[in-house]
Design a protein around this motif. Structure first.
Motif, PDB file in Angstrom:
ATOM      1  N   GLU A 243       0.656  -1.279  -0.099  1.00  0.00           N
ATOM      2  CA  GLU A 243       0.113   0.181   0.060  1.00  0.00           C
ATOM      3  C   GLU A 243       0.794   1.216   0.029  1.00  0.00           C
ATOM      4  N   VAL A 244       1.959   1.312   0.712  1.00  0.00           N
ATOM      5  CA  VAL A 244       2.948   2.349   0.688  1.00  0.00           C
ATOM      6  C   VAL A 244       3.505   2.509  -0.533  1.00  0.00           C
ATOM      7  N   ILE A 245       3.883   1.450  -1.311  1.00  0.00           N
ATOM      8  CA  ILE A 245       4.559   1.593  -2.519  1.00  0.00           C
ATOM      9  C   ILE A 245       3.548   2.200  -3.633  1.00  0.00           C
ATOM     10  N   ALA A 246       2.407   1.518  -3.493  1.00  0.00           N
ATOM     11  CA  ALA A 246       1.278   2.081  -4.373  1.00  0.00           C
ATOM     12  C   ALA A 246       0.928   3.303  -4.524  1.00  0.00           C
ATOM     13  N   THR A 247       0.735   3.896  -3.170  1.00  0.00           N
ATOM     14  CA  THR A 247       0.435   5.323  -2.828  1.00  0.00           C
ATOM     15  C   THR A 247       1.791   6.052  -3.114  1.00  0.00           C
ATOM     16  N   LYS A 248       2.882   5.709  -3.225  1.00  0.00           N
ATOM     17  CA  LYS A 248       4.084   6.730  -3.452  1.00  0.00           C
ATOM     18  C   LYS A 248       3.859   6.628  -4.841  1.00  0.00           C
ATOM     19  N   GLN A 249       3.861   5.681  -5.632  1.00  0.00           N
ATOM     20  CA  GLN A 249       3.702   5.527  -7.201  1.00  0.00           C
ATOM     21  C   GLN A 249       2.734   6.386  -7.604  1.00  0.00           C
ATOM     22  N   MET A 250       1.528   6.552  -7.261  1.00  0.00           N
ATOM     23  CA  MET A 250       0.330   7.207  -7.495  1.00  0.00           C
ATOM     24  C   MET A 250       0.622   8.620  -7.298  1.00  0.00           C
ATOM     25  N   SER A 251       1.188   8.972  -6.217  1.00  0.00           N
ATOM     26  CA  SER A 251       1.414  10.585  -5.554  1.00  0.00           C
ATOM     27  C   SER A 251       2.562  10.837  -6.754  1.00  0.00           C
ATOM     28  N   GLU A 252       3.698  10.131  -7.111  1.00  0.00           N
ATOM     29  CA  GLU A 252       4.864  10.656  -7.819  1.00  0.00           C
ATOM     30  C   GLU A 252       4.344  10.977  -9.271  1.00  0.00           C
ATOM     31  N   ASN A 253       3.228  10.280  -9.735  1.00  0.00           N
ATOM     32  CA  ASN A 253       2.613  10.273 -11.040  1.00  0.00           C
ATOM     33  C   ASN A 253       1.608  11.323 -11.222  1.00  0.00           C
ATOM     34  N   GLU A 254       0.903  11.844 -10.169  1.00  0.00           N
ATOM     35  CA  GLU A 254      -0.305  12.603 -10.289  1.00  0.00           C
ATOM     36  C   GLU A 254      -0.135  13.986  -9.561  1.00  0.00           C
ATOM     37  N   ASP A 255       0.606  13.985  -8.398  1.00  0.00           N
ATOM     38  CA  ASP A 255       0.743  15.303  -7.603  1.00  0.00           C
ATOM     39  C   ASP A 255       1.794  16.063  -8.122  1.00  0.00           C
ATOM     40  N   ILE A 256       1.539  17.484  -7.728  1.00  0.00           N
ATOM     41  CA  ILE A 256       2.423  18.445  -8.429  1.00  0.00           C
ATOM     42  C   ILE A 256       3.625  18.494  -7.564  1.00  0.00           C
ATOM     43  N   ASP A 257       4.676  19.282  -7.954  1.00  0.00           N
ATOM     44  CA  ASP A 257       5.625  19.701  -7.109  1.00  0.00           C
ATOM     45  C   ASP A 257       5.430  21.291  -7.140  1.00  0.00           C
ATOM     46  N   TYR A 258       4.885  21.555  -5.863  1.00  0.00           N
ATOM     47  CA  TYR A 258       4.277  22.982  -5.665  1.00  0.00           C
ATOM     48  C   TYR A 258       5.434  24.053  -5.969  1.00  0.00           C
ATOM     49  N   GLU A 259       6.571  23.817  -5.578  1.00  0.00           N
ATOM     50  CA  GLU A 259       7.604  24.881  -6.006  1.00  0.00           C
ATOM     51  C   GLU A 259       7.733  25.078  -7.761  1.00  0.00           C
ATOM     52  N   LYS A 260       7.824  24.044  -8.159  1.00  0.00           N
ATOM     53  CA  LYS A 260       8.032  24.204  -9.752  1.00  0.00           C
ATOM     54  C   LYS A 260       6.558  24.605 -10.065  1.00  0.00           C
ATOM     55  N   ALA A 261       5.395  24.241  -9.844  1.00  0.00           N
ATOM     56  CA  ALA A 261       4.129  24.931 -10.355  1.00  0.00           C
ATOM     57  C   ALA A 261       3.960  26.319 -10.041  1.00  0.00           C
ATOM     58  N   ILE A 262       4.607  26.767  -8.838  1.00  0.00           N
ATOM     59  CA  ILE A 262       4.230  28.212  -8.611  1.00  0.00           C
ATOM     60  C   ILE A 262       5.417  28.878  -9.419  1.00  0.00           C
ATOM     61  N   THR A 263       6.578  28.500  -9.284  1.00  0.00           N
ATOM     62  CA  THR A 263       7.393  29.126 -10.433  1.00  0.00           C
ATOM     63  C   THR A 263       6.822  29.157 -11.921  1.00  0.00           C
ATOM     64  N   ASN A 264       6.189  27.971 -12.517  1.00  0.00           N
ATOM     65  CA  ASN A 264       5.732  28.006 -13.595  1.00  0.00           C
ATOM     66  C   ASN A 264       4.644  29.176 -13.648  1.00  0.00           C
TER      67      ASN A 264
END
Length: 292
Positions: A243-264
């Motif tokens: 569950e930890v691995i699957a959650t991490k993979q899903m997060s890396e695939n879908e969640d944004i990097d806030y610092e990068k998004a704000i810079t963009n």
């Protein structure tokens, strides 16, 4: 090729529209915390996300199944433990009853408590989880004892295991089927009841061996339950890691990097302001402006 004023104006409007679209995209990402908010944003990310989410849902379902397995096995083990305690008390009483110095009346008093233990064991044998009897095999709506008598007939369904999937392709039996043992225990108490005032102390002592035999069988049954509990614990640990691995993979695939998004977003705002400033210079004064 001749470039006209209308061409310049149309290009400017098209570029401004694209700039607004990018601003909206970055604002949506920062608001939702997701890289994509519609399939058209990035089909590859969306397809991967579906796969990761499906895997996570499977792991979570297996975890719920393991919770159900824990419930059945723990309840079964606790019930058999209480049956063992009742049998231990019955043995103590039979030791007393096997003494030559006891009168018939005293033995009958002991037998009264023994028959209370018999009823107690019958009630334990009818233990339920929800609306299902745990010792009735797949006939979960039929109690092993009904009004003080064993269920009849004891068909194959009473000996069938109930299995639950705890991982892909892995099934574990969650119930225990000691119906024959429970019937043997009840028959032993029935024999004690009819023999207490008729047999000698030496003859009554033979029941001690019978009690020891059924107690050994109870312990053997509990050992099997313990083995399955250990297997369930191992599967639970494995699922927690999955569950930890699957959650991490899903997060890396879908969640944004806030610092990068704000810079963009800040960069796109600067680009947009530059586009507006350039557009104002491109739109030349018309004849009407000179006639004012």
């Amino acid at each position: 090729m001749r470039v006209t004023q209308s061409m310049l104006s149309n290009n400017m409007l098209r570029n401004l529209s694209e700039s607004y679209r990018k601003l909206g995209k970055y604002q949506d990402q920062i608001t939702t915390g997701k890289k994509v908010n519609r399939p058209s944003d990035d089909p590859v990310v969306v397809m991967k996300g579906i796969g990761y989410r499906t895997e996570l849902n499977k792991v979570q379902q297996f975890s719920r199944n393991i919770g159900e397995a824990y419930n059945w096995l723990d309840t079964t083990d606790d019930t058999l433990d209480k049956i063992g305690s009742a049998l231990q008390r019955a043995r103590e009483l039979m030791v007393q009853a096997s003494t030559d110095t006891l009168t018939v009346e005293e033995r009958l008093q002991i037998n009264s408590e023994l028959q209370q233990l018999r009823e107690h064991i019958q009630s334990l044998a009818n233990t339920k989880i929800g609306n299902k009897y745990i010792f009735s095999g797949t006939k979960t709506t039929t109690p092993p004892f009904d009004n003080g008598y064993p269920a009849e007939p004891i068909d194959d369904a009473f000996f069938k295991g109930i299995e639950i999937e705890v991982f892909s392709g892995i099934q574990i039996q969650i119930n225990t089927t000691p119906i024959q043992l429970l019937k043997e225990i009840d028959l032993m108490f029935a024999d004690i009841n009819t023999s207490m005032d008729k047999k000698s102390a030496g003859e009554l002592s033979s029941f001690l061996e019978s009690i020891d035999n059924v107690m050994d069988k109870i312990l053997t049954t509990r050992a099997d339950i313990g083995a399955r509990q250990n297997r369930i614990e191992l599967m639970d640990e494995r699922l927690q890691s999955q569950e930890v691995i699957a959650t991490k993979q899903m997060s890396e695939n879908e969640d944004i990097d806030y610092e990068k998004a704000i810079t963009n977003l800040i960069t796109q705002e600067s680009i947009h302001r530059a586009a507006l400033s350039t557009g104002a210079r491109i739109v030349q004064p018309t004849l009407v402006d000179f006639l004012r």
